[in-house]
Structure formats: structure tokens, C-alpha cells
Scaffold this motif. Structure first.
Motif, PDB file in Angstrom:
ATOM      1  N   GLY A  23       0.825  -1.191   0.000  1.00 34.50           N
ATOM      2  CA  GLY A  23       0.000   0.000   0.000  1.00 34.50           C
ATOM      3  C   GLY A  23       0.865   1.248   0.000  1.00 34.50           C
ATOM      4  N   ALA A  24       0.668   2.103  -1.001  1.00 32.67           N
ATOM      5  CA  ALA A  24       1.474   3.326  -1.125  1.00 32.67           C
ATOM      6  C   ALA A  24       0.590   4.560  -1.009  1.00 32.67           C
ATOM      7  CB  ALA A  24       2.231   3.332  -2.456  1.00 32.67           C
ATOM      8  N   GLY A  25      -0.318   4.525  -0.017  1.00 33.10           N
ATOM      9  CA  GLY A  25      -1.218   5.645   0.212  1.00 33.10           C
ATOM     10  C   GLY A  25      -0.739   6.535   1.335  1.00 33.10           C
ATOM     11  N   GLY A  26      -1.655   6.896   2.266  1.00 33.24           N
ATOM     12  CA  GLY A  26      -1.300   7.799   3.350  1.00 33.24           C
ATOM     13  C   GLY A  26      -0.281   7.207   4.303  1.00 33.24           C
ATOM     14  N   LEU A  27      -0.539   6.001   4.797  1.00 33.60           N
ATOM     15  CA  LEU A  27       0.432   5.325   5.658  1.00 33.60           C
ATOM     16  C   LEU A  27       1.717   5.032   4.899  1.00 33.60           C
ATOM     17  CD1 LEU A  27      -1.913   2.707   7.393  1.00 33.60           C
ATOM     18  CD2 LEU A  27      -0.948   4.746   8.461  1.00 33.60           C
ATOM     19  N   GLY A  28       1.562   4.501   3.694  1.00 25.46           N
ATOM     20  CA  GLY A  28       2.720   4.128   2.889  1.00 25.46           C
ATOM     21  C   GLY A  28       3.625   5.292   2.557  1.00 25.46           C
ATOM     22  N   SER A  29       3.049   6.477   2.345  1.00 25.32           N
ATOM     23  CA  SER A  29       3.864   7.656   2.033  1.00 25.32           C
ATOM     24  C   SER A  29       4.869   7.931   3.151  1.00 25.32           C
ATOM     25  CB  SER A  29       2.967   8.883   1.836  1.00 25.32           C
ATOM     26  OG  SER A  29       2.245   8.805   0.632  1.00 25.32           O
ATOM     27  N   ALA A  30       4.405   7.851   4.396  1.00 21.74           N
ATOM     28  CA  ALA A  30       5.306   8.097   5.529  1.00 21.74           C
ATOM     29  C   ALA A  30       6.283   6.943   5.716  1.00 21.74           C
ATOM     30  CB  ALA A  30       4.491   8.309   6.802  1.00 21.74           C
ATOM     31  N   VAL A  31       5.779   5.718   5.675  1.00 26.67           N
ATOM     32  CA  VAL A  31       6.641   4.543   5.855  1.00 26.67           C
ATOM     33  C   VAL A  31       7.764   4.537   4.820  1.00 26.67           C
ATOM     34  CG1 VAL A  31       6.756   2.033   5.686  1.00 26.67           C
ATOM     35  CG2 VAL A  31       4.873   3.096   6.924  1.00 26.67           C
ATOM     36  N   LEU A  32       7.403   4.696   3.572  1.00 25.16           N
ATOM     37  CA  LEU A  32       8.389   4.631   2.493  1.00 25.16           C
ATOM     38  C   LEU A  32       9.404   5.764   2.575  1.00 25.16           C
ATOM     39  CD1 LEU A  32       5.925   3.653  -0.358  1.00 25.16           C
ATOM     40  CD2 LEU A  32       7.844   2.254   0.458  1.00 25.16           C
ATOM     41  N   SER A  33       8.945   6.951   2.888  1.00 22.79           N
ATOM     42  CA  SER A  33       9.854   8.099   2.976  1.00 22.79           C
ATOM     43  C   SER A  33      10.900   7.894   4.057  1.00 22.79           C
ATOM     44  CB  SER A  33       9.057   9.375   3.255  1.00 22.79           C
ATOM     45  OG  SER A  33       8.203   9.693   2.181  1.00 22.79           O
ATOM     46  N   TYR A  34      10.473   7.445   5.234  1.00 22.28           N
ATOM     47  CA  TYR A  34      11.414   7.325   6.341  1.00 22.28           C
ATOM     48  C   TYR A  34      12.296   6.091   6.248  1.00 22.28           C
ATOM     49  CZ  TYR A  34       9.697  11.461   8.637  1.00 22.28           C
ATOM     50  OH  TYR A  34       9.396  12.768   8.926  1.00 22.28           O
ATOM     51  N   LEU A  35      11.785   4.993   5.713  1.00 21.78           N
ATOM     52  CA  LEU A  35      12.648   3.833   5.521  1.00 21.78           C
ATOM     53  C   LEU A  35      13.722   4.123   4.474  1.00 21.78           C
ATOM     54  CD1 LEU A  35      10.219   0.761   5.606  1.00 21.78           C
ATOM     55  CD2 LEU A  35      11.639   1.687   7.452  1.00 21.78           C
ATOM     56  N   THR A  36      13.325   4.844   3.427  1.00 26.82           N
ATOM     57  CA  THR A  36      14.294   5.214   2.396  1.00 26.82           C
ATOM     58  C   THR A  36      15.334   6.173   2.946  1.00 26.82           C
ATOM     59  OG1 THR A  36      12.630   4.924   0.656  1.00 26.82           O
ATOM     60  CG2 THR A  36      14.570   6.241   0.103  1.00 26.82           C
ATOM     61  N   ALA A  37      14.887   7.186   3.660  1.00 28.45           N
ATOM     62  CA  ALA A  37      15.813   8.156   4.238  1.00 28.45           C
ATOM     63  C   ALA A  37      16.754   7.499   5.243  1.00 28.45           C
ATOM     64  CB  ALA A  37      15.031   9.284   4.912  1.00 28.45           C
ATOM     65  N   ALA A  38      16.233   6.504   5.978  1.00 29.31           N
ATOM     66  CA  ALA A  38      17.043   5.818   6.994  1.00 29.31           C
ATOM     67  C   ALA A  38      18.074   4.887   6.390  1.00 29.31           C
ATOM     68  CB  ALA A  38      16.135   5.030   7.940  1.00 29.31           C
ATOM     69  N   GLY A  39      17.877   4.487   5.117  1.00 28.41           N
ATOM     70  CA  GLY A  39      18.872   3.654   4.455  1.00 28.41           C
ATOM     71  C   GLY A  39      18.611   2.171   4.477  1.00 28.41           C
TER      72      GLY A  39
END
Length: 240
Positions: A38-54
Motif C-alpha cells: 500500500g502506497a497511500g497515506g500510511l505508505g507515504s510516511a513509511v516509504l519516505s522514512y525507511l528510504t531516508a534511513a537507508g
């Protein structure tokens, strides 16, 4: 584990300054794989921070396209992307954020036929869906494959988060037996409404939970359910 490059040491400098989080923790993130369904509201935050975290390898599964009503809470997307595939737009944005992360996208719906093959590729599974049937399906497969399953939901001004099938914890179907939930479509769910920052906060907590599981930093929500009422700022933690 692969040594961090000078560029990575600079990129993750603030994480490396956190107590009990050092180069080895960052290396564990780089070696980990996480599937976000799911790349919606929850997914937007999850994906952004996991990507930023490496996190080294992130998978995204979603078959929807960007719509105008998404933009109120799905901050991965912009107005010019309306009508385009969410996973394609998300991949482009996230690769620009952190080119060290390998991002795999699957532009289709999770089904009984494909779910097992997709899930087995990853270490941790994060539920960012708004569909009960998908959630029960993924929960069942994570049980069979012994995969940590990070659950989150956001509605109105409330949210929940827990981790299932990790450190002896039960599953989503133990918390909410199937007969207690109505069969609901994604379209029906979105009509309930949610204030825009709420899924961002819950999704951020889901990302934090994944990072804690990968690195062993602190306690997780395995065997516990965190509920948040943002109307009153009441945080409640229940033992499952």
C-alpha cells in the motif's frame, strides 16, 4: 557486512549519533529488506522514512493511480502526477531521496495467487492497506512464513499500530477474529475520512518499528497494541 562509505557516513551522520545506534546498526539497515503493501497515506510516511534511513531493499506493492483526493494525505505525490501509477511515482521520488536504496515495485493487487511469492522475498512486511481482506491474507501468509508483520491503521482522528508474528506475538486475526470484521472495499473505507497528519504519524511509527526490529534498538510493539486518539492526545498501550 559491507563497510559504510564516506558518503554514507555523512548521509546517516545524525542516526549514527543516536545512543546505542552505531555503524553496525546502519549496516544492518543496509542489509535488510522490507515490503510495504500500500502506497497511500500510511505508505507515504513509511516509504519516505525507511528510504531516508537507508534500508537496503524496499518493495512496494500497489495497483492504484494518483487521484486528486489522495493529495490531502499522500505526501509522496504532487498534482502533476494525477492519473499516474502510484508505485512508479513513488519509486522515482524515493530513488531521488536516497540512491543507495534498491526499490522494487509491483504494480498489481496482492491476491491469494501471488501473495506468498511476494512476501517470501522480504525480511519484514508492513501493512499500509485500507482493506480487511488483504490484511487477513497477508497476516495468514506471514504466520506461515514466520515474517514480522507491522500493522497500522488510521481513521478520522485515531490510529493503531502493532507488530505480529515476532518474538512469539500472535497475529492480526487473533486481535480481530475474521467474523468480527465486515468485508469492506477500499472505496468504502476511504469514505470514513481521516485528518491529513494522522496517517503520517502512524506511518512514521510503523517505519520506526521496522528500524527497531532490524537493529535491535529498544522495545518493539510485539505482543502489544498502541492506540492513539489525536482528538484528546490519549496514548494507550494494551498487552495482547
Amino acid at each position: 557486512m559491507k563497510e559504510l562509505t564516506p558518503e554514507e557516513l555523512s548521509r546517516y551522520e545524525r542516526s549514527l549519533q543516536v545512543r546505542d545506534f552505531g555503524p553496525e546498526s546502519q549496516q544492518r539497515l543496509s542489509a535488510a529488506s522490507v515490503l510495504v503493501i500500500g502506497a497511500g497515506g500510511l505508505g507515504s510516511a513509511v516509504l519516505s522514512y525507511l528510504t531516508a534511513a537507508g534500508v537496503g531493499h524496499i518493495g512496494i506493492v500497489d495497483y492504484d493511480t494518483v487521484s486528486l483526493s489522495n493529495l490531502q494525505r499522500q505526501v509522496l505525490y504532487v498534482t502533476q502526477q494525477i492519473g499516474k501509477s502510484k508505485v512508479v511515482c513513488a519509486q522515482e521520488r524515493l530513488q531521488a531521496l536516497n540512491p543507495h536504496v534498491d526499490i522494487t515495485v509491483d504494480n498489481y493487487k496482492i491476491t491469494v495467487e501471488n501473495a506468498s511469492d511476494i512476501i517470501q522475498r522480504y525480511d519484514i512486511i508492513i501493512d499500509c492497506t485500507d482493506n480487511y481482506e488483504t490484511r487477513y491474507l497477508v497476516d495468514n501468509i506471514c504466520l506461515k512464513q514466520s515474517k514480522p508483520f507491522i500493522y497500522g491503521t488510521a481513521e478520522q482522528m485515531e490510529g493503531q499500530i502493532s507488530t505480529f508474528h515476532y518474538l512469539g506475538a500472535g497475529g492480526y486475526s487473533d486481535l480481530y477474529p475474521r467474523h468480527s470484521r465486515p468485508v469492506s472495499s477500499a472505496k468504502e473505507k476511504t469514505s470514513i475520512g481521516v485528518l491529513s497528519p494522522v496517517p503520517g504519524i502512524i506511518g512514521s511509527l510503523q517505519a520506526l518499528e521496522a528500524i527497531k526490529i532490524i537493529t535491535g534498538l529498544g522495545d518493539t510493539l510485539a505482543g502489544r497494541l498502541l492506540t492513539i486518539n489525536f482528538q484528546t492526545y490519549r496514548f494507550s498501550l494494551f498487552k495482547l
